[in-house]
Design a protein around this motif. Structure first.
Motif, short mmCIF file in Angstrom:
data_model
loop_
_atom_site.label_atom_id
_atom_site.label_comp_id
_atom_site.label_asym_id
_atom_site.label_seq_id
_atom_site.Cartn_x
_atom_site.Cartn_y
_atom_site.Cartn_z
N ASP A 404 0.84 -1.19 0.00
CA ASP A 404 0.00 0.00 0.00
C ASP A 404 0.88 1.24 0.00
O ASP A 404 2.04 1.21 0.43
CB ASP A 404 -0.90 0.01 1.24
CG ASP A 404 -1.80 -1.22 1.28
OD1 ASP A 404 -2.24 -1.64 0.19
OD2 ASP A 404 -2.02 -1.75 2.37
N ASP A 405 0.31 2.35 -0.50
CA ASP A 405 1.04 3.61 -0.47
C ASP A 405 0.91 4.18 0.93
O ASP A 405 0.06 5.02 1.21
CB ASP A 405 0.45 4.56 -1.51
CG ASP A 405 1.36 5.76 -1.73
OD1 ASP A 405 2.42 5.81 -1.08
OD2 ASP A 405 1.03 6.61 -2.56
N VAL A 406 1.80 3.66 1.82
CA VAL A 406 1.63 3.97 3.24
C VAL A 406 2.68 4.96 3.74
O VAL A 406 2.72 5.23 4.94
CB VAL A 406 1.73 2.68 4.08
CG1 VAL A 406 0.58 1.75 3.75
CG2 VAL A 406 3.07 2.00 3.85
N LYS A 474 16.23 1.37 7.87
CA LYS A 474 15.54 2.62 8.15
C LYS A 474 14.02 2.41 8.12
O LYS A 474 13.29 2.96 8.96
CB LYS A 474 15.95 3.68 7.13
CG LYS A 474 15.36 5.06 7.42
CD LYS A 474 15.88 5.59 8.75
CE LYS A 474 15.34 6.96 9.07
NZ LYS A 474 15.83 7.46 10.37
N ALA A 475 13.54 1.60 7.18
CA ALA A 475 12.11 1.32 7.10
C ALA A 475 11.61 0.68 8.39
O ALA A 475 10.55 1.05 8.92
CB ALA A 475 11.82 0.42 5.90
N ALA A 476 12.37 -0.28 8.91
CA ALA A 476 11.98 -0.95 10.15
C ALA A 476 11.89 0.04 11.30
O ALA A 476 10.98 -0.05 12.14
CB ALA A 476 12.97 -2.06 10.48
N SER A 477 12.83 1.02 11.31
CA SER A 477 12.80 2.00 12.40
C SER A 477 11.60 2.93 12.30
O SER A 477 11.19 3.55 13.28
CB SER A 477 14.10 2.83 12.38
OG SER A 477 14.10 3.73 11.29
N LEU A 478 11.02 3.01 11.08
CA LEU A 478 9.83 3.84 10.88
C LEU A 478 8.54 3.03 10.98
O LEU A 478 7.46 3.53 10.66
CB LEU A 478 9.90 4.52 9.50
CG LEU A 478 11.05 5.51 9.27
CD1 LEU A 478 11.06 6.00 7.82
CD2 LEU A 478 10.95 6.69 10.24
N GLY A 479 8.64 1.76 11.41
CA GLY A 479 7.44 0.93 11.52
C GLY A 479 6.96 0.41 10.19
O GLY A 479 5.78 0.11 10.03
N LEU A 480 7.88 0.30 9.22
CA LEU A 480 7.52 -0.17 7.89
C LEU A 480 8.30 -1.42 7.54
O LEU A 480 9.38 -1.68 8.06
CB LEU A 480 7.83 0.91 6.83
CG LEU A 480 7.11 2.25 6.98
CD1 LEU A 480 7.73 3.28 6.05
CD2 LEU A 480 5.62 2.09 6.69
N PRO A 503 2.90 -1.67 6.38
CA PRO A 503 3.13 -1.51 7.82
C PRO A 503 3.83 -2.76 8.36
O PRO A 503 3.56 -3.87 7.94
CB PRO A 503 1.72 -1.37 8.40
CG PRO A 503 0.89 -0.91 7.25
CD PRO A 503 1.47 -1.55 6.03
N ALA A 504 4.76 -2.55 9.26
CA ALA A 504 5.49 -3.67 9.84
C ALA A 504 4.57 -4.52 10.70
O ALA A 504 3.54 -4.04 11.21
CB ALA A 504 6.66 -3.15 10.67
N ALA A 505 4.89 -5.78 10.85
CA ALA A 505 4.09 -6.68 11.68
C ALA A 505 4.08 -6.21 13.12
O ALA A 505 5.03 -5.60 13.61
CB ALA A 505 4.67 -8.09 11.60
N THR A 506 2.96 -6.46 13.83
CA THR A 506 2.83 -6.06 15.23
C THR A 506 2.76 -7.30 16.12
O THR A 506 2.39 -8.39 15.66
CB THR A 506 1.57 -5.21 15.44
OG1 THR A 506 1.48 -4.86 16.81
CG2 THR A 506 0.32 -6.00 15.03
#
Length: 560
Positions: A404-406, A474-480, A503-506
Motif C-alpha cells: 500500500d502507499d503507506v 531505516k524502514a523498520a525504524s519507521l514501523g515499515l 506496515p510492519a508486523a505487530t
C-alpha cells in the motif's frame, strides 16, 4: 684443459649458453680444437681475425689516414712474427655450431668500445668493467641486458627468469622463431655471448627465489646494482628488502609512459622500499596474501592514476579479449636505453637521487592538441548520466511486490537519505531513485561508477546492495516493512531493485487475533474454491489436496 673439460661435459644444446674459447697457441687448447673439428661435423668457421686486426690498427692510429694497401704491412708488423692463424682466440658457440676467429679480450674490448670514447672515457670504461648487475625478469629485461652488454656498462650480468619464450613474446623480445621454447635466460645469455663473449653472464633459469637469493646477490662478489622488471609482487618486495640490506641501488622500468623508478639504497640505507608505496608490505607478510589482497598494493605501486589511458583500457580487457596486459617493443627498447643510461651514471658517480620519473613520448613528442583516436572502442568512453525522462520510461510496466502507499513524503526522504549513506568505491554514489506508483525504483547510475577498477560493475552493485540494506533498516525504524524485488543483473538494464512498503508486523494480541481471523477467512475462501472445482481436478491433484487438508487439521484442528 678447461676447454677439454667443457667439451666433455657440455649439456644439451638447448641449455648451453656459454661459448668455448680455444687459444691454439697453447698446446692443450690446440688438441681440444682439433678434436672438436674432427668429431663435430658441420661446424661453420668465421675467420674474422684479419678484419679485426685492420680495425684495431685503425683505432690505434686515429690521426693517421691509412691506405688500403698499407694494412698488410702494418698487420705483419703487429704480429711480430706470430702466425696469424694462431693469433687471438677461436670462440665456439655450441648452440649454432659456429666458430669465430677473433681478437682476444683486451684488443677485442679496445675495438668494440672505441665508438664509446669520449662519451665514456677509457678510465670510466675500465671502472664499468668491474661492475656486476643483476636483472630480474626478461620480458622487459632482455632489452635492458642487451643494451647494457652493447654499451659494456658492466663486466658481469646475472639474469633471473623462470619463463620460456613463446610466439606472442616476439612482439618485444629480440630472438628468432628457432628459439621458441627455450628459457628466456638462455636466449638472452646467447645473444650477449654473440655480441661479446668476454662478458660474464650467469643465469638463474628457475627465476629469483628465496632459495637462490643469496647466490644471485652475492656469489662471486656482491651485486653493484639490481634491475627489477619482474611481474610478481612477492619478488618485487622481497628482492628490494634484500638489496636494501646489502645497500645495493635498485632501478625499475615499467615500459608505460617511460616510467622509471630509482631507489638509492647505497646512499640511503634506511629509505622505504618503493618510495613508501609498499608501506606495511613486509616479506614475511606478503606470502600470506591472496591475489585479491595484493591488488590494492599493486595499484598503489604502479600508480593507477598515472598509467596511460591505453593501458587502463587494455587492463579492462585482460582475460576477456586479451590474455594478459600488453607491452610494446618500442616501449621496451626505450626502457632498455633509459635504464642503461641511469645505471652507467650511477656507477660513474654522476647521478645520486632516488625518485620516479616519466619519459612520456606522447607528452614530449606529439600534436599540441591531441584529437580523439578513432581506434578507441566506443565502450571505452564513459557513459552519459541518465536523464529523468529515461528513468521514468524504465519504470513503465514494471512489476513489484504488493504494497500500500503507506509512506509520507517525509518518510520517503528519510528512507532515501539513509540509502545514500551506504559506502561506495571512491564515494561515487552510483545510484538514482524514482518514487512512482507507491514503489521506489533504484537504478545503477553507470556514469557515476565507471572505472577500469570496477570490473563489470562489481563494486557498484555491492554499493547498491548496501544502499538497499540501509533502506530496509531505516524502514523498520519507521514501523515499515520494505518488500524488495531485485532485477536480474544486465548491462542493458540499469534497474537494480523495486521496493514497496507495508506496515510492519505487530506483536499486540489484538493485532494478532485480527490477523488470524483474516488468515482463516483467506484459507476458507481458497478451500471453498478448491471444493467447488474438485470434479474438474485430476485424481492425483485431489489426493494432494486431501493430504494438505489432513496435515492442516492435525496441527490446527478442524477450522473449515
Amino acid at each position: 684443459m678447461e676447454s677439454i673439460n667443457r667439451l666433455q661435459n657440455t649439456p644439451s644444446t638447448r641449455e648451453e649458453y656459454q661459448p668455448i674459447f680455444f687459444r691454439i697457441h697453447i698446446e692443450n687448447d690446440l688438441k681440444a680444437f682439433d678434436a672438436l673439428l674432427k668429431e663435430t661435423p658441420g661446424i661453420l668457421l668465421y675467420d674474422e681475425i684479419e678484419s679485426h686486426l685492420r680495425e684495431f690498427i685503425k683505432c690505434s692510429n686515429p690521426a693517421v689516414k691509412i691506405r688500403h694497401e698499407d694494412y698488410p704491412g702494418l698487420i705483419e708488423k703487429h704480429l711480430a712474427g706470430r702466425d696469424i692463424r694462431s693469433y687471438g682466440v677461436y670462440v665456439y658457440y655450441p648452440w649454432s655450431r659456429s666458430m669465430v676467429h677473433m681478437l682476444d679480450e683486451e684488443e677485442f674490448v679496445e675495438v668494440r668500445t672505441n665508438r664509446n670514447r669520449y662519451k665514456i672515457t677509457p678510465a670510466e670504461q675500465t671502472l664499468l668493467k668491474s661492475k656486476k648487475i643483476g636483472i630480474v625478469g626478461l620480458s622487459v629485461g632482455q632489452s635492458i641486458a642487451l643494451t647494457l652488454a652493447m654499451e659494456r656498462t658492466c663486466g658481469e650480468l646475472r639474469l633471473a627468469d623462470f619463463d620460456t619464450a613463446e610466439l606472442s613474446n616476439l612482439n618485444r623480445i629480440r630472438t628468432g622463431l628457432t628459439n621458441l621454447g627455450l628459457k628466456k635466460t638462455v636466449i638472452a645469455a646467447r645473444e650477449i655471448a654473440e655480441i661479446d663473449p668476454f662478458l660474464k653472464v650467469v643465469i638463474y633459469s628457475d627465476g629469483l627465489t628465496e632459495a637462490n637469493m643469496d647466490s644471485f646477490f652475492e656469489s662471486g662478489g656482491k651485486l653493484d646494482l639490481l634491475v627489477e622488471v619482474c611481474d610478481g609482487l612477492d619478488i618485487k618486495i622481497i628482492c628490494r628488502y634484500k638489496a636494501r640490506s646489502l645497500q645495493i641501488p635498485v632501478v625499475m622500468d615499467t615500459n608505460d609512459r617511460g616510467m622509471l623508478d630509482v631507489e638509492r639504497f647505497d646512499l640511503e640505507p634506511d629509505r622505504p622500499v618503493l618510495h613508501g608505496l609498499a608501506e606495511g608490505l613486509l616479506p614475511e607478510r606478503i606470502r600470506d596474501l591472496t591475489n585479491e589482497e595484493k591488488i590494492p598494493y599493486i595499484l598503489k605501486i604502479v600508480g593507477a592514476e598515472t598509467i596511460s589511458t591505453r593501458l587502463k583500457a587494455s587492463m579492462i580487457e585482460v582475460e576477456q579479449s586479451i590474455n594478459t596486459w600488453p607491452q610494446l617493443a618500442s616501449s621496451v627498447v626505450l626502457g632498455g636505453a633509459v635504464t642503461t643510461d641511469v645505471c652507467r651514471r650511477i656507477f660513474l658517480d654522476q647521478y645520486h637521487d632516488s625518485g620516479r620519473y616519466y619519459l612520456d613520448l606522447d607528452k614530449f613528442v606529439g600534436d599540441r592538441e591531441t584529437p580523439a583516436s578513432p581506434e578507441v572502442p566506443p565502450h571505452y568512453l564513459p557513459p552519459k548520466p541518465m536523464t529523468d525522462s529515461e528513468l521514468l520510461a524504465l519504470t513503465e510496466g514494471r512489476s513489484a511486490p504488493v504494497g500500500d502507499d503507506v509512506i509520507s513524503e517525509e518518510q520517503l526522504n528519510q528512507l532515501v537519505g539513509a540509502a545514500i549513506l551506504a559506502p561506495s568505491g571512491g564515494n561515487c554514489q552510483p545510484w538514482k531513485f524514482v518514487y512512482r506508483g507507491a514503489r521506489l525504483y533504484i537504478f545503477h547510475d553507470l556514469s557515476a561508477s565507471y572505472s577500469f577498477l570496477d570490473f563489470r560493475s562489481l563494486g557498484a552493485n555491492i554499493a547498491l546492495g548496501a544502499a538497499v540494506e540501509n533502506l530496509r533498516i531505516k524502514a523498520a525504524s519507521l514501523g515499515l516493512k520494505a518488500l524488495v524485488s531485485y532485477e536480474p543483473l544486465s548491462e542493458n538494464n540499469p534497474l537494480r531493485a523495486v521496493v514497496s512498503f507495508t506496515p510492519a508486523a505487530t506483536t499486540s494480541q489484538h493485532e494478532l487475533d485480527r490477523n488470524w481471523r483474516r488468515l482463516i477467512n483467506c484459507t476458507e475462501e481458497v478451500w471453498r474454491a478448491i471444493y467447488n472445482s474438485v470434479t474438474r481436478c485430476p485424481q492425483e491433484l485431489r489426493l494432494i489436496f486431501r493430504h494438505i487438508r489432513a496435515c492442516a487439521e492435525d496441527r490446527y484442528g478442524d477450522f473449515l
